[in-house]
Design a protein around this motif. Structure first.
Motif, PDB file in Angstrom:
ATOM      1  N   ILE A  27     -45.593 -27.402  10.087  1.00  0.00           N
ATOM      2  CA  ILE A  27     -44.628 -27.719  11.133  1.00  0.00           C
ATOM      3  C   ILE A  27     -43.794 -28.905  10.657  1.00  0.00           C
ATOM      4  CG2 ILE A  27     -46.065 -26.814  12.989  1.00  0.00           C
ATOM      5  CD1 ILE A  27     -46.804 -29.722  13.686  1.00  0.00           C
ATOM      6  N   GLU A  58     -49.802 -29.414  10.462  1.00  0.00           N
ATOM      7  CA  GLU A  58     -49.892 -28.029  10.915  1.00  0.00           C
ATOM      8  C   GLU A  58     -50.577 -27.970  12.273  1.00  0.00           C
ATOM      9  OE1 GLU A  58     -52.429 -25.164   9.058  1.00  0.00           O
ATOM     10  OE2 GLU A  58     -53.874 -26.664   8.399  1.00  0.00           O
ATOM     11  N   THR A 110     -41.723 -24.828  14.349  1.00  0.00           N
ATOM     12  CA  THR A 110     -42.584 -25.742  15.097  1.00  0.00           C
ATOM     13  C   THR A 110     -42.549 -25.425  16.584  1.00  0.00           C
ATOM     14  OG1 THR A 110     -42.238 -27.491  13.459  1.00  0.00           O
ATOM     15  CG2 THR A 110     -43.030 -28.170  15.618  1.00  0.00           C
ATOM     16  N   ARG A 139     -46.065 -24.487  18.499  1.00  0.00           N
ATOM     17  CA  ARG A 139     -46.604 -25.406  19.514  1.00  0.00           C
ATOM     18  C   ARG A 139     -46.955 -24.685  20.816  1.00  0.00           C
ATOM     19  NH1 ARG A 139     -46.431 -30.842  18.567  1.00  0.00           N
ATOM     20  NH2 ARG A 139     -45.015 -31.612  16.954  1.00  0.00           N
TER      21      ARG A 139
END
Length: 369
Positions: A286, A139, A298, A302
């Motif tokens: 993720i 994560e 994801t 990010r």
């Protein structure tokens, strides 16, 4: 030389609070708290309580909250996002805990599980499988301790630009008052969750699940919604416990994406959580080897941090290794689904019935633990 098993005891609310107070720097997931036990009970599930594990001299090693789950062919006990470790989490210490848990539930009068499922950092006997994965393995965690200006600067340019675009597009974020949560969620937000699930290819809970969450865990939740011209575009639910917050559930419409609403919504959530004293916010799962389907989320997550945290993988601890192997094979065949394997399914189901009645078929394979 085999290490001595741990001593275990069930914790009441006072004993759990004493442990938490004595270890202020240990991150205790909300799923491992008495509040979550009450949530599971409100859903009609069967929580078995929170247990502590101590070594021979009384040093606290770990705690674990268990839920009893019964499905066709299998009965299991599951630790959701746990156990919580208070001692050093070495491979040897994990093995002792797993052996203790296996003994605990072999002797339990409250449940007769085929396996216990929990997170294990180092795969080793008696852990195996799992029959199905139960929690994400990686994560993104956002540090909320910097100033708002520094936090915003830490985001990728794409996130900062998207936040500004959402503001120019007229997106407005509102923190919904607690007394309105159930009504707003049922009328405005659950349809968005259904749209999100259909678009992204997953199955959501029904509305009652989220409404129960909002009712039972209200002291630890926030509900924020992004609107444009009075219409809801995107929403999120965060949890908070002991200064650690989690971006737990969210949904968005197609229009939300074109207006960049989720970016502004999450930024405003960070601001609210930071102001409330939270020092970090986990963005949940993720992409990883066992969860390739999380690739899309994801990319979004990010944008807000480079800090990737590895979460121990969920494994099973079989209490009856032979029957576990048969059930695991049966379920694997069912998932593949070809008609040519129907005979194998029937044979495996027959073996399960024999194990249940104490009959062992000749030549039945065994599984090492």
């Amino acid at each position: 030389m085999t290490a001595a098993p741990l001593n275990y005891s069930k914790l009441d609310g006072t004993a759990f609070a004493a442990i938490a107070d004595a270890h202020p720097h240990v991150v205790i997931p909300i799923e491992q708290t008495p509040d979550w036990v009450e949530f599971e009970r409100a859903l009609g599930r069967s929580p078995l309580g929170i247990w502590s594990y101590r070594d021979e001299v009384g040093t606290l090693v770990a705690t674990a909250s268990y839920v009893h789950i019964v499905r066709r062919f299998r009965e299991s006990v599951v630790v959701v996002n746990g156990p919580v470790w208070f001692a050093e989490r070495t491979p040897a210490a994990e093995r002792v805990l797993m052996e203790t848990v296996r003994r605990q539930f072999r002797d339990s009068a409250d449940a007769h599980p085929l396996y216990v499922r929990m997170q294990v950092a180092t795969l080793q006997a008696p852990a195996t499988g799992p029959i199905e994965h139960g929690w994400y393995e990686r994560e993104i965690v956002v540090d909320l301790t910097p100033s708002e200006a520094d936090l915003l600067r830490s985001f990728r340019p794409n996130a900062r630009n998207s936040i500004r675009r959402a503001q120019r597009n007229g997106v407005e974020v509102r923190s919904i008052p607690r007394e309105e949560w159930k009504e707003v969620f049922a009328a405005q937000l659950f349809p968005i969750m259904q749209e999100t699930a259909e678009r992204d290819g997953f199955q959501s809970f029904d509305s009652a699940y989220y409404e129960t969450l909002l009712t039972v865990l209200g002291d630890h939740l926030r509900l924020l919604v992004a609107y444009r011209d009075g219409a809801p575009l995107s929403w999120l639910i965060t949890t908070e416990y002991r200064g650690y917050s989690v971006y737990y559930f969210a949904g968005s419409t197609h229009e939300a994406r074109s207006t960049f609403a989720p970016y502004l919504l999450l930024w405003e959530a960070f601001r609210v959580l930071r102001a409330a004293g939270n020092t970090a916010c986990g963005l949940t799962g993720i992409v990883s080897e066992n969860y390739p389907g999380l690739a899309n989320v994801t990319t979004f997550k990010r944008n807000f941090s480079k800090n990737v945290v590895v979460v121990p993988t969920t494994y099973d601890i079989p209490l009856d290794p032979r029957r576990y192997a048969v059930v695991a094979s049966l379920l694997a065949v069912r998932r593949t689904g070809p008609s040519t394997l129907r005979g194998a399914v029937r044979r495996a189901a027959g073996l399960v019935r024999r194990f249940r009645t104490g009959q062992t078929a000749p030549g039945t394979p065994t599984a090492e633990t």
